[in-house]
Design an enzyme around this catalytic site. Structure first.
Site, PDB file in Angstrom:
ATOM      1  N   HIS A  76      22.381 -46.343  -6.913  1.00 16.85           N
ATOM      2  CA  HIS A  76      21.564 -46.991  -5.878  1.00 16.85           C
ATOM      3  C   HIS A  76      21.018 -48.359  -6.287  1.00 16.85           C
ATOM      4  CE1 HIS A  76      21.562 -42.638  -4.887  1.00 16.85           C
ATOM      5  NE2 HIS A  76      21.887 -43.148  -3.717  1.00 16.85           N
ATOM      6  N   CYS A  86      18.538 -40.526  -5.240  1.00 17.70           N
ATOM      7  CA  CYS A  86      19.322 -39.424  -5.831  1.00 17.70           C
ATOM      8  C   CYS A  86      18.570 -38.111  -5.717  1.00 17.70           C
ATOM      9  CB  CYS A  86      19.581 -39.637  -7.311  1.00 17.70           C
ATOM     10  SG  CYS A  86      20.738 -40.932  -7.713  1.00 17.70           S
ATOM     11  N   LYS A 125      31.628 -51.678  -2.031  1.00 16.28           N
ATOM     12  CA  LYS A 125      30.851 -50.665  -1.332  1.00 16.28           C
ATOM     13  C   LYS A 125      30.603 -51.151   0.101  1.00 16.28           C
ATOM     14  CE  LYS A 125      26.845 -47.857  -1.971  1.00 16.28           C
ATOM     15  NZ  LYS A 125      25.518 -47.699  -2.371  1.00 16.28           N
ATOM     16  N   CYS A 127      14.698 -41.119  -9.417  1.00 17.16           N
ATOM     17  CA  CYS A 127      15.325 -41.927  -8.362  1.00 17.16           C
ATOM     18  C   CYS A 127      15.194 -41.143  -7.057  1.00 17.16           C
ATOM     19  CB  CYS A 127      16.796 -42.204  -8.678  1.00 17.16           C
ATOM     20  SG  CYS A 127      17.648 -42.977  -7.277  1.00 17.16           S
ATOM     21  N   HIS A 184      28.147 -41.419   8.521  1.00 13.68           N
ATOM     22  CA  HIS A 184      29.069 -42.535   8.278  1.00 13.68           C
ATOM     23  C   HIS A 184      30.395 -42.007   7.757  1.00 13.68           C
ATOM     24  CE1 HIS A 184      28.219 -42.024   4.060  1.00 13.68           C
ATOM     25  NE2 HIS A 184      26.929 -42.269   4.240  1.00 13.68           N
ATOM     26  N   CYS A 232      19.270 -47.264 -11.471  1.00 15.40           N
ATOM     27  CA  CYS A 232      20.143 -46.148 -11.086  1.00 15.40           C
ATOM     28  C   CYS A 232      21.542 -46.709 -10.837  1.00 15.40           C
ATOM     29  CB  CYS A 232      19.607 -45.493  -9.812  1.00 15.40           C
ATOM     30  SG  CYS A 232      20.837 -44.450  -9.006  1.00 15.40           S
ATOM     31  N   HIS A 286      30.521 -39.335   4.942  1.00 16.91           N
ATOM     32  CA  HIS A 286      30.256 -37.982   5.425  1.00 16.91           C
ATOM     33  C   HIS A 286      31.482 -37.468   6.200  1.00 16.91           C
ATOM     34  CE1 HIS A 286      25.913 -39.643   5.759  1.00 16.91           C
ATOM     35  NE2 HIS A 286      26.021 -39.014   4.611  1.00 16.91           N
ATOM     36  N   LYS A 303      26.572 -53.333   5.771  1.00 14.36           N
ATOM     37  CA  LYS A 303      26.563 -54.121   7.011  1.00 14.36           C
ATOM     38  C   LYS A 303      26.648 -55.611   6.695  1.00 14.36           C
ATOM     39  CE  LYS A 303      24.713 -51.030  10.405  1.00 14.36           C
ATOM     40  NZ  LYS A 303      23.671 -50.067  10.066  1.00 14.36           N
TER      41      LYS A 303
HETATM   42  N1  MSP Z   1      21.919 -33.855   0.610  1.00 14.02           N
HETATM   43  C1  MSP Z   1      22.745 -34.143  -0.504  1.00 14.02           C
HETATM   44  C2  MSP Z   1      23.797 -33.076  -0.683  1.00 14.02           C
HETATM   45  C3  MSP Z   1      23.255 -31.692  -0.840  1.00 14.02           C
HETATM   46  S1  MSP Z   1      24.507 -30.517  -0.956  1.00 14.02           S
HETATM   47  C4  MSP Z   1      23.745 -29.105  -1.373  1.00 14.02           C
HETATM   48  C5  MSP Z   1      23.413 -35.490  -0.320  1.00 14.02           C
HETATM   49  N2  MSP Z   1      23.486 -35.949   0.906  1.00 14.02           N
HETATM   50  S2  MSP Z   1      24.094 -37.370   1.327  1.00 14.02           S
HETATM   51  O1  MSP Z   1      24.006 -37.405   2.760  1.00 14.02           O
HETATM   52  O2  MSP Z   1      23.442 -38.418   0.633  1.00 14.02           O
HETATM   53  O3  MSP Z   1      25.543 -37.439   0.854  1.00 14.02           O
HETATM   54  C6  MSP Z   1      26.430 -36.431   1.111  1.00 14.02           C
HETATM   55  C7  MSP Z   1      27.799 -36.720   0.575  1.00 14.02           C
HETATM   56  O4  MSP Z   1      28.329 -37.896   1.146  1.00 14.02           O
HETATM   57  C8  MSP Z   1      27.848 -36.895  -0.911  1.00 14.02           C
HETATM   58  O5  MSP Z   1      28.798 -35.996  -1.405  1.00 14.02           O
HETATM   59  C9  MSP Z   1      28.349 -38.288  -1.126  1.00 14.02           C
HETATM   60  O6  MSP Z   1      29.262 -38.362  -2.152  1.00 14.02           O
HETATM   61  C10 MSP Z   1      29.079 -38.552   0.176  1.00 14.02           C
HETATM   62  N3  MSP Z   1      29.187 -39.980   0.399  1.00 14.02           N
HETATM   63  C11 MSP Z   1      28.226 -40.857   0.719  1.00 14.02           C
HETATM   64  N4  MSP Z   1      28.801 -42.108   0.797  1.00 14.02           N
HETATM   65  C12 MSP Z   1      30.130 -42.026   0.521  1.00 14.02           C
HETATM   66  C13 MSP Z   1      31.218 -42.891   0.558  1.00 14.02           C
HETATM   67  N5  MSP Z   1      31.109 -44.183   0.829  1.00 14.02           N
HETATM   68  N6  MSP Z   1      32.452 -42.363   0.327  1.00 14.02           N
HETATM   69  C14 MSP Z   1      32.651 -41.025   0.149  1.00 14.02           C
HETATM   70  N7  MSP Z   1      31.645 -40.186   0.127  1.00 14.02           N
HETATM   71  C15 MSP Z   1      30.363 -40.692   0.105  1.00 14.02           C
HETATM   72  O7  MSP Z   1      23.860 -36.068  -1.297  1.00 14.02           O
END
Ligand code: MSP
Length: 639
Positions: A147, A130, A297, A127, A19, A144, A22, A300
């Site tokens: 979440h 997390c 946040k 959690c 998304h 949390c 990421h 959908k």
């Molecule tokens: N797998 C762990 C990271 C391990 S690194 C050794 C993880 N994965 S995650 O897929 O849940 O999230 C990855 C990153 O995406 C996190 O840094 C998180 O902050 C970021 N984001 C998820 N949703 C986000 C937004 N809406 N906005 C910006 N970044 C966000 O955590």
């Protein structure tokens, strides 16, 4: 010695499609890698997927799919997604790969042998989203904070890493290294965490409960805690400990993360590195959260989700990348929306940049046969040349300071300066007055300015940066701070080039990707030239003829239209024209006009019009007919 640059993104949980959260971090990483490469750095950029742990295991189970097959599928979707956004990562690590597992086992064993791991009972609030235990203090209303779920109460035998003993040195380290964690707000957040005991870190899960993970080398009944496993990707991807990449890139490692995973990266990771005898990373760069247009946040059900891949399909990946980098002050939470993307695109790219590019190209082609002249500098050029010389260093400094949005704004301010220079110097008047040398100089300066801009924009817009140069007949794209005048006189601008940034009308992607569909004209001034380009072949399709008006009469029930009978060579035609407000029928008979002879016939007020005659609108409601300068036979072709 070549300078090196190593940037990582978090490795993403493959529990759903990628998304915009990421995408944002991954685009920033790609931007930074490209920007450093441009400066001559040897770069390595890493992203990947975090495939072990309870969260992934449960997601696969809920989907009713074998866990490995589940992560294979989703991991591939992440890899594809980055191609869509023109992300050029050097490596993509998956924690289920053997190269990674071997490093995890090796480091665990080393830390275990050093006595920093012990077995104990643990009770706490976990959690799963997390993937960590939360402290009572972190909870908000018993839930949390990220979440909004009630954590599970757990008590089980785990192995523990002695994290607590690292608190003092880590606090001292953070205090004495201002830029270890950036921006500064997150450094302060960490320092306050370090004011309290850290506790030890549970680093295993009983296999009976979580069968999906890397077995501990000394006790296969337990699998490695997902964070202890995942964080090590940053060194396993470099072939730690012997790999050449490890030697080159680890000393300059910079991590990019979202603020929700600060604790894992700023507490767990440095203490793990210290215990394993590995030097610390250089910088931890923490980004804020992207929210929906309503500041909430994204979800959908709220209908405020922004999908970067859909937007790329509509506006092009470069427009999405540019928007994310320009709009979001790094480190802060920001709202994102399609409407804001369109606004930013139209203002910066279509109007300021694209329009200037079209205009300079049109004048070069029209008046100088497309050849860039040798400039002869005069004092009005100083402002542009000085600003152009300073721009590269300013941009480098802002990027080094993680102020990407300001860096791009600085570049756009320079584009706006070029626009002002262009308007003030009025090259179309210079052309009309035959002042060729000055005309050549003004156009040279704009081309040279755009060359620098194209290079500086390339890390944000890899395709468009190159296309700008190509449309000016320029090749090469090296960044040299302080330089001006690298465009060679004699450079030939290609006669044809696509409109690079067609304007998006009414928030709707009317023109789609830059090359698709008919571009909208983006001219904003009343200079006497069209900036919306067509090719000579396109123009040649229009059959313009001299025609003589042999009869004219009003069309019934309208005071706007006249029905004209025209002689075109041996033919006669009827044309309905909207010139009744400007001409009496009797004024027209005997005049020679210009007819668009191959226009598809259309019925107007019941009369079939077989073409259209040309007239100029003076902007005040008067239409003046276009007439040949000399008396030519009707039917003569206008070209
Ligand atoms: N797998 C762990 C990271 C391990 S690194 C050794 C993880 N994965 S995650 O897929 O849940 O999230 C990855 C990153 O995406 C996190 O840094 C998180 O902050 C970021 N984001 C998820 N949703 C986000 C937004 N809406 N906005 C910006 N970044 C966000 O955590």
């Amino acid at each position: 010695m070549t300078k090196a640059f190593y940037v990582t993104t978090p490795i993403y949980y493959p529990t759903g499609d990628p998304h915009v959260g990421h995408a944002y971090t991954t685009v920033v990483a790609d931007f930074l890698a490209r920007f450093h490469r441009l400066q001559g750095y040897k770069t390595y950029s890493l992203t990947g997927t975090d495939e072990h742990g309870e969260k992934v295991f449960e997601a696969a189970r809920d989907a009713g799919v074998d866990t490995q097959a589940y992560v294979d599928n989703l991991s591939a979707r992440f890899q594809d997604a980055w191609r869509v956004l023109n992300v050029e990562n050097d490596d993509f690590i998956r924690t289920t790969q053997e190269r990674h597992k071997a490093v995890v086992v090796d480091i665990l064993q080393r830390v275990y042998d050093s006595g920093d791991i012990y077995f104990g009972d643990y009770g706490g609030l976990y959690c799963v989203d997390c993937e960590r235990y939360l402290t009572e203090k972190e909870l908000v209303d018993g839930k949390c904070p990220d979440h909004h779920t009630v954590p599970e109460e757990r008590k089980e035998g785990n192995y523990f890493f002695r994290m607590d003993k690292h608190r003092d040195w880590l606090r001292e380290y953070v205090k004495s290294h201002d830029d270890f964690i950036r921006p500064v707000g997150y450094r302060n957040e960490l320092l306050s965490l370090l004011n309290e005991p850290l506790g030890d870190l549970s680093i295993s899960r009983p296999r009976t409960r979580v069968p999906w993970g890397i077995g501990l080398p000394w006790d296969d009944d337990h699998v490695t805690y997902v964070w202890f496993d995942a964080l090590l990707n940053y060194v396993s991807a470099l072939d730690y400990p012997e790999g050449e990449r490890y030697q080159t890139f680890w000393p300059v490692a910079q991590h990019l993360i979202g603020k929700d995973i600060l604790k894992a990266h700023a507490l767990f990771w440095p203490t793990m590195l210290k215990a394993a005898g590995i030097p610390l990373y250089q910088h931890l760069n923490v980004g804020g959260f992207l929210m929906g247009s309503d500041g909430r946040k994204m979800s959908k059900s709220l209908g405020n989700v922004v999908d970067p891949f859909e937007l790329s399909d509509r506006y092009g990946a470069d427009a999405v990348r540019y928007y994310l980098l320009k709009e979001i002050p790094y480190g802060q939470d920001s709202s994102v929306s399609e409407a804001a993307l369109v606004e930013r695109y139209n203002a910066d790219l279509a109007n300021d940049l694209g329009n200037l590019l079209s205009r300079v190209r049109a004048l070069l082609t029209r008046h100088l046969d497309g050849v860039v002249a040798e400039p002869v500098r005069e004092s009005p050029d100083d402002v542009v040349i000085d600003a152009g010389r300073e721009l590269t260093q300013k941009t480098i400094d802002l990027v080094a300071d993680l102020k990407f949005h300001q860096a791009l704004e600085e570049i756009m301010q320079f584009v706006r300066l070029l626009n002002r220079y262009f308007s003030e110097e009025e090259p179309w008047v210079l052309a009309r007055d035959g002042r060729q040398e000055r005309l050549g100089t003004v156009l040279y300066n704009v081309v040279e300015g755009l060359r620098i801009v194209s290079i500086l924009l390339e890390p944000a817009m890899p395709l468009k940066g190159q296309e700008i140069r190509a449309s000016l007949g320029l090749s090469g794209g090296a960044l040299t701070a302080g330089s001006w005048g690298e465009t060679a006189a004699g450079t030939v601008v290609p006669a044809e080039a696509a409109i690079l940034f067609p304007k998006v009308e009414d928030g709707a992607p009317a023109t789609g990707r830059a090359q698709r569909g008919a571009p909208k004209q983006v001219q904003s001034e009343s200079e006497s030239e069209s900036t919306s380009e067509i090719t000579i072949e396109e123009f040649a399709k229009v059959d313009l003829r001299v025609a003589e008006v042999i009869a004219a009469e009003p069309v019934a029930k309208t005071d706007k239209l006249l029905k004209l009978t025209l002689r075109v060579g041996a033919d006669e035609r009827t044309v309905v024209s909207g010139i009744a407000g400007s001409y009496e029928p009797s004024d027209l008979v005997g005049r020679k006009v210009v007819l668009v002879a191959n226009l598809k016939p259309a019925k107007l007020r019941g009369v079939e019009s077989q073409g259209m005659i040309l007239a100029v609108d003076d902007g005040a409601g008067h239409l003046a007919l276009v007439e040949p300068h000399e008396d030519l036979p009707s039917g003569s072709k206008v070209s």
